[in-house]
Design a protein around this motif. Structure first.
Motif, short mmCIF file in Angstrom:
data_model
loop_
_atom_site.label_atom_id
_atom_site.label_comp_id
_atom_site.label_asym_id
_atom_site.label_seq_id
_atom_site.Cartn_x
_atom_site.Cartn_y
_atom_site.Cartn_z
N ASP A 1 11.00 -11.88 -0.30
CA ASP A 1 10.18 -10.68 -0.13
C ASP A 1 9.22 -10.53 -1.30
O ASP A 1 8.06 -10.10 -1.12
N VAL A 2 9.68 -10.84 -2.50
CA VAL A 2 8.82 -10.79 -3.68
C VAL A 2 7.69 -11.80 -3.53
O VAL A 2 6.53 -11.52 -3.85
N TYR A 3 8.02 -12.98 -3.04
CA TYR A 3 7.03 -14.04 -2.81
C TYR A 3 5.95 -13.57 -1.82
O TYR A 3 4.75 -13.71 -2.08
N LYS A 4 6.38 -13.00 -0.72
CA LYS A 4 5.42 -12.56 0.30
C LYS A 4 4.53 -11.43 -0.21
O LYS A 4 3.32 -11.42 0.04
N ALA A 5 5.12 -10.50 -0.96
CA ALA A 5 4.32 -9.39 -1.51
C ALA A 5 3.30 -9.90 -2.50
O ALA A 5 2.14 -9.44 -2.53
N GLY A 6 3.69 -10.88 -3.32
CA GLY A 6 2.77 -11.44 -4.29
C GLY A 6 1.60 -12.14 -3.64
O GLY A 6 0.46 -12.02 -4.09
N ALA B 1 0.33 -11.41 -0.91
CA ALA B 1 -0.53 -10.38 -0.33
C ALA B 1 -1.25 -9.56 -1.40
O ALA B 1 -1.94 -8.59 -1.08
N GLU C 1 0.22 -7.81 -3.75
CA GLU C 1 0.94 -6.57 -4.01
C GLU C 1 2.20 -6.82 -4.83
O GLU C 1 3.25 -6.25 -4.56
N ALA C 2 2.09 -7.70 -5.80
CA ALA C 2 3.25 -8.03 -6.62
C ALA C 2 3.83 -6.79 -7.29
O ALA C 2 3.12 -6.04 -7.96
N LYS C 3 5.13 -6.58 -7.06
CA LYS C 3 5.80 -5.41 -7.63
C LYS C 3 7.08 -5.86 -8.33
O LYS C 3 7.89 -6.59 -7.76
N TYR D 1 4.76 -18.80 -7.36
CA TYR D 1 4.50 -18.82 -5.92
C TYR D 1 4.44 -20.25 -5.39
O TYR D 1 4.89 -20.53 -4.28
#
Length: 347
Positions: free
Chosen positions: A74-79, A81, A83-85, A304
């Motif tokens: 999930d972190v990978y996908k957000a990054g 996009a 939106e790294a959090k 990533y």
């Protein structure tokens, strides 16, 4: 008696006798630790710390793994996009620090793979029991990351430069080497875990109970390899370590050097510095340092790329940037360790 601290069915809590028992319950995912599990375990420890009925905490995994790491897809996908959090890691690091400070016996029953995030919820506790099935690794440099979840503290305190060896190679070890280095505190056969758990729940002296079940585990690594690790990984710079390895024609040493050569150059530089620094820091200070590194990793390339190659397109070759150790500048590595104005980790 079952207790609900959240986490749905992915992490289970119960009180049996004097023990609070935690079961990581995602066997199809090798019990990879996700955000919900982290928050639930943090709530449980907060409640059990002041609950006189709970004298000991036991943590174990369901199935053939203890925990293969953190669930970072999930972190990978957000990054990807944009939106790294860092929220998941912030809560995870707070939990790691809380386990290290936990005032009651915290017994990890490690039967199977334990890596990354799984190490974070087990090896900072007071007692680390490993079975003949246990396999330990901190393989983060192979995915463009770094040995986090308190790896700075844990690895830097191992004797004979063994922690630096584990950090730079990501290699796996079994319980004999884990016990010899102090990573594990006890060796207990898997068949004895149900009886051991029952005995711990009945109360009494935890150390005496564990000693009654523990056996000896012969070291897997031979004296030659141990001497090579202590010698080659003792230098003050990464360049000196690699030069020393390259000048030794021993087959085991050359294999080790080849393993390191496949890792992310940026990750190797970061891991070397963090392990050297960790020896001079408290656990809390290490978590502050790791959170600084983490934030920079989430805005970089190799994390990533490593996840893509190793976990998404399994078995493909990662393309690191920079792709050589010499291509990584000192100022680039300095930036990973720089303060985070207004965003430092609160413990």
């Amino acid at each position: 008696m079952k207790v609900d601290f959240g986490g749905a069915e992915e992490i289970l809590f119960e009180q049996v006798g004097c023990a609070g028992i935690v079961t990581l319950n995602r066997p199809s995912s090798l019990n990879a630790v996700n955000h919900g599990m982290v928050r639930a375990l943090a709530r449980a420890l907060c409640a059990w710390e002041t609950d006189d009925a709970v004298q000991i905490v036991i943590i174990r995994g369901e199935g053939r793994a203890f925990s293969a790491g953190g669930d970072i897809l999930d972190v990978y996908k957000a990054g990807l996009a944009g939106e790294a959090k860092p929220d998941f890691f912030a809560d995870e690091y707070r939990l790691n620090a809380a386990i290290a400070r936990f005032p009651k016996p915290y017994v990890a029953l490690i039967d199977g793979i334990v890596m990354g995030g799984g190490v974070g919820v087990s090896f900072h506790g007071s007692h680390r029991v490993m079975t003949e099935n246990a396999i330990f690794a901190m393989p983060e440099v192979g995915i463009g990351f770094f040995p986090d979840v308190g790896g700075s503290f844990l690895l830097s305190h191992l004797p004979g430069e063994f922690g630096m060896y584990l950090a730079l190679t990501g290699n796996r070890i079994r319980r004999g080497d884990a016990c010899a280095t102090g990573l594990a505190t006890h060796a207990v056969d898997a068949a004895e875990l149900p009886a051991l758990t029952q005995a711990l729940c009945e109360g009494g002296d935890v150390d005496a109970t564990l000693a009654a079940f523990a056996g000896t585990a012969e070291r897997e690594m031979d004296d030659g390899a141990l001497h090579a690790i202590a010698s080659h990984f003792s230098f003050g710079t990464l360049a000196e370590v690699l030069q020393s390895l390259g000048e030794d024609q021993d087959e085991w040493v050359q294999k080790t050097a080849a393993t390191i050569a496949r890792r992310s150059p940026t990750s190797l530089h970061v891991a070397f510095r963090q392990v050297r620094a960790g020896a001079m820091l408290t656990m809390d200070e290490c978590m502050h340092m790791e959170f600084r590194i983490l934030n920079r990793m989430l805005t970089g390339h190799d994390f990533y790329e490593g996840i893509r190659a190793v976990l998404v397109e399994k078995g493909s070759t990662p393309h690191w940037k920079p792709d050589t150790l010499d291509g990584v500048k000192d100022e680039d590595i300095d930036a990973y360790f720089a303060p985070l104005p207004g965003k430092e980790l609160a413990l």
